[in-house]
Design an enzyme around this catalytic site. Structure first.
Site, PDB file in Angstrom:
ATOM      1  N   GLU A 101      38.633  22.553  23.038  1.00 52.37           N
ATOM      2  CA  GLU A 101      38.381  23.279  21.777  1.00 52.37           C
ATOM      3  C   GLU A 101      39.114  24.615  21.772  1.00 52.37           C
ATOM      4  OE1 GLU A 101      34.158  22.815  22.078  1.00 52.37           O
ATOM      5  OE2 GLU A 101      34.450  20.669  21.739  1.00 52.37           O
ATOM      6  N   ASN A 103      27.901  22.398  29.092  1.00 53.40           N
ATOM      7  CA  ASN A 103      28.659  23.299  28.224  1.00 53.40           C
ATOM      8  C   ASN A 103      27.906  23.377  26.899  1.00 53.40           C
ATOM      9  OD1 ASN A 103      30.490  24.571  26.578  1.00 53.40           O
ATOM     10  ND2 ASN A 103      32.034  22.944  26.652  1.00 53.40           N
ATOM     11  N   HIS A 158      39.208  24.731  27.861  1.00 50.72           N
ATOM     12  CA  HIS A 158      38.514  23.632  27.183  1.00 50.72           C
ATOM     13  C   HIS A 158      39.342  23.185  25.979  1.00 50.72           C
ATOM     14  CE1 HIS A 158      35.606  21.465  24.760  1.00 50.72           C
ATOM     15  NE2 HIS A 158      34.984  21.218  25.899  1.00 50.72           N
ATOM     16  N   LYS A 162      28.404  25.237  24.433  1.00 49.42           N
ATOM     17  CA  LYS A 162      29.286  25.581  23.305  1.00 49.42           C
ATOM     18  C   LYS A 162      28.625  26.657  22.426  1.00 49.42           C
ATOM     19  CE  LYS A 162      31.381  21.085  23.721  1.00 49.42           C
ATOM     20  NZ  LYS A 162      32.082  19.973  23.108  1.00 49.42           N
ATOM     21  N   GLU A 207      38.876  15.713  30.363  1.00 46.68           N
ATOM     22  CA  GLU A 207      38.125  15.480  29.129  1.00 46.68           C
ATOM     23  C   GLU A 207      39.065  14.944  28.051  1.00 46.68           C
ATOM     24  OE1 GLU A 207      34.303  18.045  29.010  1.00 46.68           O
ATOM     25  OE2 GLU A 207      35.942  19.222  28.226  1.00 46.68           O
ATOM     26  N   SER A 247      31.384  12.837  25.810  1.00 51.01           N
ATOM     27  CA  SER A 247      30.300  11.916  25.436  1.00 51.01           C
ATOM     28  C   SER A 247      29.554  11.339  26.639  1.00 51.01           C
ATOM     29  CB  SER A 247      30.824  10.815  24.519  1.00 51.01           C
ATOM     30  OG  SER A 247      31.256  11.374  23.282  1.00 51.01           O
ATOM     31  N   GLY A 296      32.430  14.873  21.905  1.00 55.51           N
ATOM     32  CA  GLY A 296      31.554  15.023  20.746  1.00 55.51           C
ATOM     33  C   GLY A 296      31.667  13.880  19.749  1.00 55.51           C
TER      34      GLY A 296
HETATM   35  P1  PGA Z   1      30.365  16.194  24.673  1.00 54.32           P
HETATM   36  O1  PGA Z   1      31.260  17.464  25.062  1.00 54.32           O
HETATM   37  O2  PGA Z   1      29.575  15.809  25.907  1.00 54.32           O
HETATM   38  O3  PGA Z   1      29.488  16.643  23.569  1.00 54.32           O
HETATM   39  O4  PGA Z   1      31.320  15.100  24.278  1.00 54.32           O
HETATM   40  C1  PGA Z   1      31.866  17.583  26.330  1.00 54.32           C
HETATM   41  C2  PGA Z   1      32.652  18.860  26.431  1.00 54.32           C
HETATM   42  O5  PGA Z   1      33.258  19.273  25.435  1.00 54.32           O
HETATM   43  O6  PGA Z   1      32.685  19.503  27.492  1.00 54.32           O
END
Ligand code: PGA
Length: 253
Positions: free
Chosen positions: A97, A9, A95, A11, A167, A213, A173
């Protein structure tokens, strides 16, 4: 037997040339990874360019979001038909976010999931609890509510086709990855929940990814858990080396 999947992803990162270079780098070396489904999800403006870079390779294209209506006066939105038109096979839906920054509800996620399946695309439906919810002992209840809301009205056959991504929001993140035991507990519950609501065969076919992460050095342990069928990777998907290292760890798990 569920095929292992590693999805990147991207983003709201990269620019056109960096997106093309990353896609090309992954496509050129995807053969090294073997029996793992690889998916890249670039920002929507780069989907078309990335599609050309990965053409003929085993890397599949995914979008980060979609709108549920087929076409019309929805300024700024993108339809499933458009995603199909540029070669997408997957769509990330719900997601965290989008849920927490853009205000998407389970109802929105549900409409999108139906639209994605109707277009013969595969949704990657994301669920996950906030840190405050985990600390209050509400993880299982939050996941149940999100799964029931996001997947409402789907048939058992559709459940077998889609991908769920667990997640935990506190792990996205932040560098704070869930332990294999924490992730496993939720993945086991998720599969049980799908089995209760649909049937064991469908629930056994649904791929459940872990995200939050995931890095080359923690992927193998996470992906060795019986109900973790792959990873949805953010930060570490922005480099060819780390993305492929996670995919290699997934294959060996
Ligand atoms: P990250 O994000 O690996 O940077 O923690 C995962 C995601 O949001 O799908």
């Amino acid at each position: 037997m569920r095929r292992v999947m590693v999805a990147g992803n991207w983003k709201m990162n990269l620019d056109r040339s960096a997106a093309a270079a990353l896609a090309q780098g992954i496509a050129d070396r995807a053969g090294e990874v073997g029996d793992v489904d690889l998916v890249v999800c670039p920002p929507s403006v780069y989907l078309d360019g990335v599609a050309r870079c990965i053409e003929g390779s085993k890397v599949a294209l995914g979008a980060q979001n979609v709108y549920h209506e087929p076409d019309g006066a929805f300024t700024g939105e993108i339809s499933t038909r458009m995603l199909v038109d540029v070669g997408c096979r997957y769509v990330i839906v719900g997601h965290s976010e989008r849920r927490h920054i853009l205000g998407e509800t389970d109802e929105d996620v549900n409409r999108k999931t139906h639209a994605v399946l109707a277009a013969d695309l595969t949704p990657i439906v994301c669920v996950g609890e906030l840190l405050s919810e985990r600390e209050a002992g509400q993880t299982a209840a939050v996941i149940r509510r999100q799964v029931e809301g996001s997947l409402a009205g789907l048939s058992a056959d559709q459940i077998a086709e889609l991908v769920v991504a667990y997640e935990p929001v506190w792990a996205i993140g932040t560098g704070k990855v869930a332990t294999p035991a924490q992730a496993s507990e939720v993945h086991d519950d998720l599969r049980k929940l799908l089995g209760e609501r649909y049937n064991a065969t469908s629930a056994g076919a649904t791929r459940i990814l872990y995200g939050g992460s995931v890095k080359p050095d923690n992927a193998a342990e996470l992906l060795a858990q019986p109900n973790i069928d792959g990873a949805l990777v953010g930060g570490a998907s922005l480099k060819v080396e780390s993305f492929l290292a996670i995919a290699a760890a997934a294959r060996e798990s």
